[in-house]
Design a protein around this motif. Structure first.
Motif, PDB file in Angstrom:
ATOM      1  N   LEU B 315       0.848  -1.191   0.000  1.00 27.38           N
ATOM      2  CA  LEU B 315       0.000   0.000   0.000  1.00 27.38           C
ATOM      3  C   LEU B 315       0.876   1.230   0.000  1.00 27.38           C
ATOM      4  O   LEU B 315       1.972   1.221   0.574  1.00 27.38           O
ATOM      5  N   LEU B 316       0.372   2.295  -0.604  1.00 20.44           N
ATOM      6  CA  LEU B 316       0.967   3.624  -0.426  1.00 20.44           C
ATOM      7  C   LEU B 316       0.124   4.340   0.616  1.00 20.44           C
ATOM      8  O   LEU B 316      -1.075   4.068   0.760  1.00 20.44           O
ATOM      9  N   SER B 317       0.724   5.262   1.342  1.00 24.43           N
ATOM     10  CA  SER B 317      -0.040   6.024   2.335  1.00 24.43           C
ATOM     11  C   SER B 317      -1.059   6.915   1.647  1.00 24.43           C
ATOM     12  O   SER B 317      -0.794   7.448   0.563  1.00 24.43           O
ATOM     13  N   SER B 318      -2.230   7.104   2.289  1.00 20.18           N
ATOM     14  CA  SER B 318      -3.257   7.964   1.691  1.00 20.18           C
ATOM     15  C   SER B 318      -3.577   9.131   2.613  1.00 20.18           C
ATOM     16  O   SER B 318      -3.404   9.043   3.831  1.00 20.18           O
ATOM     17  N   VAL B 319      -4.078  10.201   2.020  1.00 17.27           N
ATOM     18  CA  VAL B 319      -4.242  11.476   2.726  1.00 17.27           C
ATOM     19  C   VAL B 319      -5.251  11.357   3.864  1.00 17.27           C
ATOM     20  O   VAL B 319      -6.374  10.894   3.666  1.00 17.27           O
ATOM     21  N   ILE B 320      -4.825  11.795   5.039  1.00 18.72           N
ATOM     22  CA  ILE B 320      -5.730  11.919   6.187  1.00 18.72           C
ATOM     23  C   ILE B 320      -5.875  13.400   6.561  1.00 18.72           C
ATOM     24  O   ILE B 320      -6.952  13.875   6.870  1.00 18.72           O
ATOM     25  N   VAL B 321      -4.755  14.125   6.518  1.00 19.53           N
ATOM     26  CA  VAL B 321      -4.782  15.559   6.815  1.00 19.53           C
ATOM     27  C   VAL B 321      -4.076  16.288   5.678  1.00 19.53           C
ATOM     28  O   VAL B 321      -2.855  16.191   5.549  1.00 19.53           O
ATOM     29  N   PRO B 322      -4.811  17.013   4.820  1.00 20.72           N
ATOM     30  CA  PRO B 322      -4.156  17.651   3.666  1.00 20.72           C
ATOM     31  C   PRO B 322      -3.112  18.685   4.068  1.00 20.72           C
ATOM     32  O   PRO B 322      -2.103  18.834   3.403  1.00 20.72           O
ATOM     33  N   PHE B 323      -3.380  19.411   5.172  1.00 17.94           N
ATOM     34  CA  PHE B 323      -2.424  20.432   5.574  1.00 17.94           C
ATOM     35  C   PHE B 323      -2.477  20.620   7.086  1.00 17.94           C
ATOM     36  O   PHE B 323      -3.562  20.784   7.655  1.00 17.94           O
ATOM     37  N   ILE B 324      -1.309  20.577   7.694  1.00 24.52           N
ATOM     38  CA  ILE B 324      -1.228  20.839   9.132  1.00 24.52           C
ATOM     39  C   ILE B 324       0.003  21.700   9.371  1.00 24.52           C
ATOM     40  O   ILE B 324       1.051  21.502   8.748  1.00 24.52           O
ATOM     41  N   LYS B 325      -0.126  22.696  10.246  1.00 23.02           N
ATOM     42  CA  LYS B 325       1.045  23.500  10.592  1.00 23.02           C
ATOM     43  C   LYS B 325       1.908  22.672  11.550  1.00 23.02           C
ATOM     44  O   LYS B 325       1.383  22.008  12.446  1.00 23.02           O
ATOM     45  N   LEU B 326       3.219  22.704  11.368  1.00 19.13           N
ATOM     46  CA  LEU B 326       4.122  21.949  12.252  1.00 19.13           C
ATOM     47  C   LEU B 326       5.237  22.867  12.739  1.00 19.13           C
ATOM     48  O   LEU B 326       6.423  22.618  12.484  1.00 19.13           O
ATOM     49  N   ILE B 367     -11.735  -2.324   7.154  1.00 20.40           N
ATOM     50  CA  ILE B 367     -12.966  -1.725   7.685  1.00 20.40           C
ATOM     51  C   ILE B 367     -13.482  -0.576   6.827  1.00 20.40           C
ATOM     52  O   ILE B 367     -14.616  -0.142   6.997  1.00 20.40           O
ATOM     53  N   GLY B 368     -12.630  -0.085   5.934  1.00 22.46           N
ATOM     54  CA  GLY B 368     -13.022   1.044   5.086  1.00 22.46           C
ATOM     55  C   GLY B 368     -12.539   2.357   5.655  1.00 22.46           C
ATOM     56  O   GLY B 368     -12.594   2.586   6.876  1.00 22.46           O
ATOM     57  N   LEU B 369     -12.059   3.224   4.769  1.00 25.72           N
ATOM     58  CA  LEU B 369     -11.527   4.520   5.200  1.00 25.72           C
ATOM     59  C   LEU B 369     -12.617   5.340   5.884  1.00 25.72           C
ATOM     60  O   LEU B 369     -12.369   5.990   6.903  1.00 25.72           O
ATOM     61  N   GLY B 370     -13.845   5.288   5.333  1.00 30.11           N
ATOM     62  CA  GLY B 370     -14.954   6.058   5.908  1.00 30.11           C
ATOM     63  C   GLY B 370     -15.175   5.708   7.374  1.00 30.11           C
ATOM     64  O   GLY B 370     -15.329   6.582   8.235  1.00 30.11           O
ATOM     65  N   ASN B 371     -15.203   4.403   7.672  1.00 29.48           N
ATOM     66  CA  ASN B 371     -15.399   3.966   9.058  1.00 29.48           C
ATOM     67  C   ASN B 371     -14.226   4.362   9.942  1.00 29.48           C
ATOM     68  O   ASN B 371     -14.406   4.760  11.088  1.00 29.48           O
ATOM     69  N   VAL B 378     -12.275  12.250  12.468  1.00 31.24           N
ATOM     70  CA  VAL B 378     -11.782  13.143  11.414  1.00 31.24           C
ATOM     71  C   VAL B 378     -12.861  13.178  10.337  1.00 31.24           C
ATOM     72  O   VAL B 378     -13.363  12.142   9.917  1.00 31.24           O
ATOM     73  N   ASP B 379     -13.232  14.386   9.902  1.00 32.45           N
ATOM     74  CA  ASP B 379     -14.297  14.496   8.891  1.00 32.45           C
ATOM     75  C   ASP B 379     -13.802  14.038   7.525  1.00 32.45           C
ATOM     76  O   ASP B 379     -12.683  14.360   7.136  1.00 32.45           O
ATOM     77  N   PRO B 380     -14.656  13.324   6.771  1.00 35.45           N
ATOM     78  CA  PRO B 380     -14.262  12.938   5.410  1.00 35.45           C
ATOM     79  C   PRO B 380     -14.278  14.144   4.480  1.00 35.45           C
ATOM     80  O   PRO B 380     -15.202  14.960   4.547  1.00 35.45           O
ATOM     81  N   ILE B 381     -13.261  14.282   3.652  1.00 35.54           N
ATOM     82  CA  ILE B 381     -13.203  15.369   2.655  1.00 35.54           C
ATOM     83  C   ILE B 381     -12.689  14.791   1.344  1.00 35.54           C
ATOM     84  O   ILE B 381     -11.972  13.784   1.349  1.00 35.54           O
ATOM     85  N   PRO B 382     -13.037  15.411   0.218  1.00 36.36           N
ATOM     86  CA  PRO B 382     -12.666  14.827  -1.081  1.00 36.36           C
ATOM     87  C   PRO B 382     -11.151  14.747  -1.317  1.00 36.36           C
ATOM     88  O   PRO B 382     -10.709  13.965  -2.153  1.00 36.36           O
ATOM     89  N   GLU B 383     -10.373  15.531  -0.561  1.00 35.52           N
ATOM     90  CA  GLU B 383      -8.911  15.459  -0.714  1.00 35.52           C
ATOM     91  C   GLU B 383      -8.377  14.074  -0.365  1.00 35.52           C
ATOM     92  O   GLU B 383      -7.249  13.745  -0.695  1.00 35.52           O
TER      93      GLU B 383
END
Lengths: 361, 407
Positions: B315-326, B367-371, B378-383
C-alpha cells in the motif's frame, strides 16, 4: 559505605542531533536558500547569510567494519572539523565548511580505491538493500552480493555519467521487502517457487496454529492432525510461496537452493514530482541464483537501463517513460518475454486489465 | 580468545573485484582479528556454494525491561562455525538526519569493537544503526555502555519503530518543516511505545521535508509526514532570466509541459503560475531551483497506511490531513499538539481493533476509510480520495421505520 550498583539507564532515546551538527549547519539551520550540484559527487548549499557548505558524497556497501568507519572519521577530522553524515541510501557524506579543504579531501579519497565519489543528481545512487545470506533466516538470495555486482556494472552512472532522470534501484532478498523495493525504478526481489516443507514433528512445539493459518494471504493453510500431532497442511495450489507462514512458524521453511531465485520489477517511484508515486511492476518473473556474480541479473538490469537512456525524455523517470510509450513497447524494446505470470491475480487484479481500445499497432 | 580461523573464500573473493566498494572487504577486515567475523565469512562462503542461507529462525533475546531492539540470530551450522552460533543484531537509535560527530561515531565503534563482530550496517532500512553480530551474554554490557554514553536502542517487533527523516533544515532549502526536530520529538515522547511493543504490529513514522520525499515516506511509513506549502511559489524574475532563459534552458518543454495540472504559462520572458491549480509536485522548483522557491505558508501533508506486500498487498499512504502547521515548539510550549492528538486517536483505535499482525493500513482497507475516519473523529473530505465510489453498494446507516412516517 557499601558500593551501590550503578542505576540502570533506560528510555533515554538517541542523542539530540544538535550535538552532531557542524557549526555551519547549527548556525544556518532552516536558512538554506539554494544549491548547486557541481559534479555527480560534489554539491554545495548556500544560506541566507551567504554561508557555503560543500558536501562530498561517497558510496558505501552499507556493511561497514568499525575500522572503516574509523578511517572515515579520520578524513572527517582532517577536512570537516569532525562532522559527517550518512544518507537515506547508505552513502557517506563529508560536510566541508572550509572550501580550502575540499580538494585535499577529494585527493585523500581518490588515494583509496574503496572510496567512490558520486551518487547525486540524475544518475544511479546506491542500492537500498537487505541482509540476505549475511544475516537473514528467510532470504531467497543474497543481497550484498547482487548489489555489488549491479553497482560494479553501473558505477559509471554513480560517479560520472548522467541519465534523463534518477534511477533508484532497490533489492530485497525476499517478499518481506525490508526497504522500499515496491516503489523503485528497478527492483530486484528474491522469490521462492515451491511450497513450504512442513516439519510435523516440531510444529506443535514451535508454532501457534491459528497464527500460522491466519498468516497466509490466500488462505492456503489449514489445521491438520499428522501422526496424532497437531500440525497444519498447505493447499499447494493456493500457495504462492510468499513465506509469511515461515515468518510466524519455524517448522515450515521455504528456502530451497534448487528453486529460489530472483525477479526484476520496474517503473516505481516515491517522489511526487510531475506524476504521483507508483508501485514497481513485474518485468522478469524468474532468474536463477547464480552466485558469486549473478551475470544474468546484471545483464537484465543493464538492458533496462539502456532502453531507458535511449527512450526517456529529459527529467522523465522509467515508470513515466513506460506509461508514455506503453507497456507493450517496453516489453518489445527490452526483449523481455511477457507471460501469464505478468498478469495480476491477487485482489484488485481486475483494475489492471486494459479496458479500452487505446492500442498502438 | 580463539584465533580467528582462516577460510578459503574463492566465491566471495570474486566480489572484491570491480569498482564499487566491497562488503567482502569489510568482513575480511574484521575477520583478520575477530573470530566472529572470520566464521561469518566461512559460513557466507558456504552459503554461496550451496545457494542457501544458514541462519536459524529468530529466537527471543533482548535486554531487561525492553521488548525489542535486539534481533535474535543463531547459526544453523554452529558446529562448523561455532563463533557465529550466536549472531544477534542490536538496533541503535540514530541521531536525526544521520548526522554524526566523529567523537560519537568513534565511541560507538569502540563499544562495538569490544563486544561484537565489529561489523555494522550504516544504516538499516528503518534508519537505525545496526550492530551486526554478537552473543547473548554481550547484550546487557553493550546496552549499558550505550546508555551510559547517551545512546539507546531502536525498536523491533510490534512497536513504534525508530522514526527517521530526511536531512531537512540541516542542509536543504526545500525543508518545509523541521523534520529533524519532529523526528526527535516523536522518538522521545514515545519511548515506551518503542521499547515495550503495545501494538497489533509495527508502526513506522517517516518525516520528509517536501514532496520529493527523499526518505520514501509515502511508500514505507504507517504515518507519512510530508512537508508542503499552500500559498504561492516565489519567482525571482531576475534569476529566471540570468540562470535559465539566457542560458538557453527550454522552460516550456522541460518545465511547463511537464506540470501535472498544466498551471504554468511561459511567454519566453515571464513565467506565470496559477497557484490555485498547483499541486505542489516540486518539478518546476527542482528544475529551476535558482529562481523558484516554495511558498512561505508552510506545513505538512499527513498520509497514513503504507507498507510492503506482506500480508494483504503493498500500500501507499493515503491522505488523512491535507495540511497541518508543524511549527517547531519553543521552550515550554506543547510540542505539535494537533499531530500528537491525532496519533493517539489512531493508536487507540488500531490498538483495540487491529488483528494480530495487521498493519494500520490493512485495517483501514478491511474496515473502510470512511469507518476509520469516523472512529478517529476526522471528517471525510474529497482530498482523501482519487474519486468517489463507483459501486452503488452504500451501507446506508439510517432508515425510517414504517411507523415513523405518521409522525
Amino acid at each position: 559505605m557499601a558500593d551501590e550498583p550503578a542505576k540502570r539507564i533506560t528510555d533515554i532515546g538517541p542523542p539530540h542531533y544538535e550535538q552532531m551538527l557542524p557549526p555551519i549547519v547549527k548556525e544556518n539551520l532552516g536558512k538554506w536558500v539554494d544549491h548547486e550540484i557541481v559534479t555527480p559527487g560534489i554539491m554545495y548549499h548556500v544560506s541566507e547569510s551567504g554561508a557555503k557548505l560543500h558536501t562530498v558524497r561517497v558510496a558505501s556497501p552499507r556493511i561497514l567494519s568499525v575500522d572503516r568507519i574509523r578511517d572515515i572519521c579520520d578524513l572527517a577530522d582532517k577536512h570537516c572539523e569532525g562532522y559527517l553524515r550518512f544518507t537515506s541510501r547508505n552513502n557517506v557524506e563529508f560536510l566541508v565548511s572550509d572550501e580550502s579543504k575540499l580538494q585535499p579531501l577529494i585527493d585523500d579519497l581518490n588515494k583509496d580505491p574503496f572510496f567512490v565519489i558520486g551518487g547525486m543528481g540524475n544518475g544511479i545512487s546506491n542500492i537500498v538493500h537487505t541482509q540476505g545470506w549475511v544475516h537473514c533466516h528467510s532470504s531467497a538470495t543474497d543481497a550484498s552480493g547482487i548489489v555489488k555486482c549491479v553497482m560494479d556494472d553501473v558505477h559509471e552512472y554513480f560517479s560520472e555519467k548522467r541519465l534523463p532522470g534518477k534511477i533508484r534501484i532497490a533489492l530485497a532478498c525476499c517478499l518481506n521487502m525490508c526497504g522500499a523495493v515496491h516503489c523503485s525504478d528497478i527492483a530486484i526481489l528474491g522469490v521462492h517457487r515451491r511450497p513450504p516443507r512442513i516439519d510435523d514433528a516440531s510444529l506443535s512445539k514451535l508454532c501457534e496454529v491459528p497464527t500460522t493459518v491466519a498468516s497466509c494471504p490466500t488462505g492456503a493453510i489449514r489445521p491438520a492432525t499428522v501422526d496424532g500431532k497437531e500440525s497444519v497442511e498447505v493447499d499447494e495450489d493456493a500457495c504462492m510461496f510468499c513465506a509469511n507462514c515461515y515468518t510466524v512458524c519455524p517448522s515450515m521453511p521455504l528456502n530451497d537452493p534448487l528453486n529460489d531465485g530472483i525477479s526484476i520489477w520496474v517503473g516505481g517511484k516515491v517522489s511526487n514530482a510531475r506524476t504521483e508515486p507508483k508501485f514497481s511492476k513485474l518485468a522478469i518473473p524468474f532468474i536463477p541464483n547464480n552466485p558469486p556474480r549473478w551475470p544474468e541479473v546484471t545483464q537484465a538490469v543493464r538492458k533496462i537501463i539502456d532502453v531507458y537512456i535511449a527512450h526517456a525524455k529529459k527529467y522523465e523517470r522509467l515508470g513515466e517513460m513506460i506509461e508514455r510509450i506503453g507497456w507493450p513497447k517496453f516489453f518489445e524494446l527490452t526483449d523481455i518475454e511477457f507471460t501469464k505470470y505478468h498478469i495480476d491475480d491477487f485482489k484488485h487484479a481486475g483494475t489492471t486489465y486494459k479496458t479500452s481500445t487505446h492500442l498502438r499497432y | 580468545m580463539a584465533e580467528p580461523k582462516k577460510y578459503d573464500t574463492p566465491l566471495l573473493d570474486e566480489l572484491e573485484k570491480g569498482a564499487f566498494p566491497s562488503f567482502v572487504t569489510e568482513i575480511k577486515r574484521m575477520a583478520d582479528r575477530k573470530p566472529m567475523a572470520a566464521d561469518l565469512l566461512g559460513q557466507l562462503e558456504n552459503s554461496y556454494r550451496d545457494k542457501i542461507g544458514y541462519w536459524k529462525h529468530g529466537g527471543l533475546v533482548g535486554v531487561m525491561g525492553y521488548g525489542g531492539g535486539v534481533i535474535g540470530r543463531y547459526s544453523a551450522k554452529n558446529e562448523e562455525y561455532p563463533e557465529v552460533s550466536h549472531f544477534h543484531t542490536i538496533r541503535v537509535n540514530q541521531p536525526s538526519g544521520w548526522f554524526y560527530s566523529t567523537e560519537k561515531l568513534r565511541l560507538l565503534c569502540d563499544i562495538w569493537d569490544r563486544h561484537g563482530s565489529g561489523l555494522t550496517n550504516m544504516h538499516g532500512s528503518t534508519g537505525d544503526i545496526v550492530f551486526l553480530g554478537t552473543r547473548t551474554e554481550e547484550l546487557e554490557p553493550v546496552f549499558s555502555e550505550l546508555t551510559e554514553n547517551g545512546f539507546d536502542l531502536g525498536g523491533s517487533g510490534s512497536c513504534m519503530r525508530t522514526p527517521s527523516c530526511c536531512v531537512g533544515p540541516g542542509r536543504c532549502e526545500w525543508a518545509l518543516y523541521d523534520t529533524l526536530a519532529l523526528t526527535y520529538q516523536l522518538t522521545m515522547d514515545f519511548q515506551d511505545e518503542m521499547h515495550r511493543p503495545p501494538f497489533p504490529y509495527k508502526f513506522k513514522f517517516k518525516m520528509a521535508g517536501c514532496p520529493n520525499d527523499c526518505v520514501a515516506s509515502i511508500a514505507r511509513a504507517d504515518m507519512s509526514i510530508i512537508g508542503t506549502w499552500r500559498d504561492e511559489i516565489k519567482i525571482d524574475a531576475a534569476k529566471l532570466k540570468s540562470e535559465y532563459i539566457d542560458k538557453g534552458v527550454d522552460i516550456q518543454s522541460d518545465v511547463c509541459d511537464m506540470c501535472p495540472t498544466g498551471c504554468m504559462k511561459f511567454d519566453g520572458e515571464t513565467l506565470d503560475i496559477d497557484n490555485s491549480n498547483c499541486t505542489k509536485c516540486m518539478h518546476c522548483i527542482n528544475v529551476l531551483h535558482h529562481a523558484l522557491r516554495p511558498g512561505d505558508d508552510r506545513g505538512a501533508c499527513i498520509l497514513v497506511g503504507s507498507k510492503a506486500p506482506i500480508v494483504e498487498g503493498a500500500l501507499l499512504s493515503s491522505v488523512i490531513v491535507p495540511f497541518i502547521k508543524l511549527e517547531t515548539p519553543k521552550e515550554g510550549e506543547d510540542a505539535y499538539p494537533e499531530l500528537m492528538d491525532l496519533v493517539e486517536r489512531m493508536w487507540d483505535f488500531w490498538g483495540e481493533n487491529g488483528k494480530n499482525r495487521e498493519r494500520i493500513g490493512e485495517m483501514i482497507q478491511r474496515i473502510g476509510l470512511g469507518n476509520f475516519l469516523e472512529e478517529i473523529e476526522v471528517d471525510p473530505i474529497p482530498e482523501m480520495i482519487v474519486h468517489p465510489r463507483t459501486n452503488p453498494y452504500i451501507f446506508f446507516e439510517e432508515y425510517y421505520e414504517d411507523d415513523d412516517e405518521d409522525e
